[in-house]
Design a protein around this motif. Structure first.
Motif, PDB file in Angstrom:
ATOM      1  N   VAL A   1       0.847  -1.191   0.000  1.00 61.20           N
ATOM      2  CA  VAL A   1       0.000   0.000   0.000  1.00 61.20           C
ATOM      3  C   VAL A   1       0.882   1.241   0.000  1.00 61.20           C
TER       4      VAL A   1
ATOM      5  N   ALA B   1      -5.557   2.704  -1.798  1.00 60.76           N
ATOM      6  CA  ALA B   1      -4.198   2.631  -1.256  1.00 60.76           C
ATOM      7  C   ALA B   1      -3.368   1.511  -1.866  1.00 60.76           C
ATOM      8  N   ALA B   2      -3.991   0.531  -2.491  1.00 57.51           N
ATOM      9  CA  ALA B   2      -3.267  -0.651  -2.975  1.00 57.51           C
ATOM     10  C   ALA B   2      -2.299  -0.283  -4.095  1.00 57.51           C
TER      11      ALA B   2
END
Length: 511
Positions: free
Chosen positions: A74, A135-136
């Motif tokens: 992330v 966020a990945a």
């Protein structure tokens, strides 16, 4: 910190699930406290974000599935950060706005008592998934969050929605699953290409530097793009949205249209352009054509609606046309405007759905003809509805004007005809917003709204921050633009340094 933003609402949902029956007030307060903690942490992270620093910050990377080089990875750049902020600011407001929604939702054929703790647990689960998807930085992890978001929203619509909730929930799920399957095939294909190049990986930073054969890139682009076009929704993949938003509880509709749909346009900007820049350029005429059609088509259908929630949903179809237009204009101005539009549209449409939810709570109906003359009996309610509506038509001084202006200017510098046609959406927006306000708020009060109460203190607390942000970002968008610009410039560097390929139009094929 990003892991905390994902884990805290997930743990909060688990805590709500473990609460004994009958503790409804405790469940509501717990959900509100959890979402406020997440919002504070996200704001702290935004303050600590260095606009001049590395592109991805607050990064974490751990092995997940070693055999396939899958990581829990992330990190956020400016684009992801502003969308996370949008998400975590809206969720506590939705929780507060939905304080009594679970008990009275579900339509006339629903059981008389719905599970309050389950409703708020689903909202918290949805928040965790929304933060995770933005966020990945591992594409497989992104896919997992992309699909996992469907589960809580499906149950919210199917269990707490209107009379046609089952149909709307299944349609939402089937459309999204079809797009998800196409993306999964493209994700696997991308891994195979990287493995053939010497090292199979799902990490975005490594894949963005991968050389992909042009024909393969076009097929992989389509797998990602169609999934994102369904999620966005872009015409002709939009038909699930009016049903889902029209049947969802008002608070859930805020998150569905305000945040979940942004995953589609975010994915186009992040993955379609950076992983397949040549293919993106080749398909640009088609996407611009669909965008312009969506702008006009969504606006025309909005004008003809008799249901407030479906009207707002169709306005979003039109607005998403502007966002995809800015993304595929392939200019820094256009993409900056499109990213800012994602944020501003989230607040603008969120405000509209919140006020529509207040109206439905008072009349028990979302039909336009159920109202009339509301401004005489509930001036605060009418005033907030007017400001939210004016933001929907991009009135100067409100945040949507800045983003729409940047999109049109950025598009006009390269594609004059699509930009000129798109400006008709501004005129049509004035028609559907002002006519909606006139039919519901203006004139003498009807018997249907006589005695309607004005906004309560709780409702004022809900709507005031959203309206304040619409005004603040309208006059001073610089903080958001400062976060967005560095990432957009890096995207444009990636697109521009790629060996140009002729577009469909340049090959003589009409889109």
């Amino acid at each position: 910190m990003l892991t905390a933003l994902i884990a805290i609402p997930a743990l909060g949902a688990l805590l709500l699930a473990l609460l004994p029956k009958g503790r409804d007030e405790l469940a509501k307060v717990t959900a509100l406290v959890v979402t406020l903690i997440v919002a504070v942490l996200a704001i702290v992270m935004a303050i600590r974000f260095d606009n001049g620093g590395p592109r991805f910050q607050f990064t974490e990377k751990y092995w997940w599935i070693r055999q396939f080089d899958v990581h829990y990875a992330v990190g956020v750049d400016g684009v992801a950060l502003v969308l996370i902020l949008l998400s975590v600011i809206l969720v506590p407001l939705v929780v507060l706005a939905s304080w009594n929604d679970a008990e009275r939702s579900g339509g006339v054929d629903a059981p008389p008592k719905r599970s309050v703790k389950t409703y708020f647990a689903l909202l918290l689960t949805l928040e965790a998934m929304m933060v995770g998807v933005f966020a990945a930085t591992d594409i497989f992890l992104f896919y997992v969050f992309f699909e996992a978001m469907l589960i809580p929203m499906y149950f919210i619509i199917g269990s707490y929605g209107g009379a046609q909730r089952s149909y709307a929930a299944v349609k939402f799920l089937l459309y999204s699953l079809f797009g998800g399957l196409l993306m999964l095939a493209a994700v696997i294909g991308l891994y195979v290409v990287s493995a053939n190049a010497g090292h199979g990986t799902f990490l975005f930073d490594e894949l963005r530097n991968l050389h992909i054969e042009p024909t393969t890139a076009k097929w992989l682009f389509l797998g990602f793009f169609i999934a994102f076009a369904i999620k966005a929704p872009l015409v002709p993949f939009h038909t699930w949205l009016p049903d889902a938003a029209g049947q969802a509880p008002a608070g859930a509709a805020v998150l569905l249209v305000g945040v979940l749909d942004k995953v589609g346009t975010y994915g186009m900007l992040r993955f379609c352009l950076e992983l397949f820049p040549g293919a993106a350029k080749w398909f640009t005429p088609v996407v611009l054509t669909l965008s312009v059609i969506g702008i006009v088509y969504g606006a025309v259908l909005a004008i003809g609606q008799v249901d407030l929630k479906r009207l707002v949903a169709y306005t979003s179809v039109s607005h998403f046309g502007f966002i995809t237009l800015g993304i595929f204009a392939m200019t820094t101005q256009g993409q900056t405007g499109a990213t800012l539009y994602m944020v501003n549209h989230g607040f603008s449409t969120g405000a509209l759905f919140l006020v529509v939810g207040f109206l439905i709570a008072r009349r028990g109906s979302s039909r336009i003809d159920a109202f009339g003359g509301v401004q005489k009996v509930a001036p605060l309610l009418a005033g907030t509805f007017l400001v939210a509506g004016l933001s929907g038509l991009s009135l100067p001084g409100l945040s949507t004007f800045v983003s729409e202006f940047l999109v049109l200017v950025g598009t006009f510098t390269r594609y004059k005809v699509p930009a000129i046609i798109a400006t008709s959406g501004i005129i049509l927006a004035a028609v559907y917003i002002l006519w909606m306000y006139q039919r519901t708020m203006s004139g003498p009060p009807t018997e249907k709204v006589a005695g309607m109460r004005d906004l309560s203190k709780r409702e004022l607390v809900v709507i005031a921050p959203v309206l304040a942000l619409l005004v603040l970002l309208g006059f001073y968008p610089k903080p958001a633009l400062n976060m967005i610009n560095p990432s957009v410039k890096q995207t444009m560097v990636k697109v521009e340094k790629h060996d140009p390929q002729p577009t469909i139009a340049e090959k003589g094929i009409r889109p």
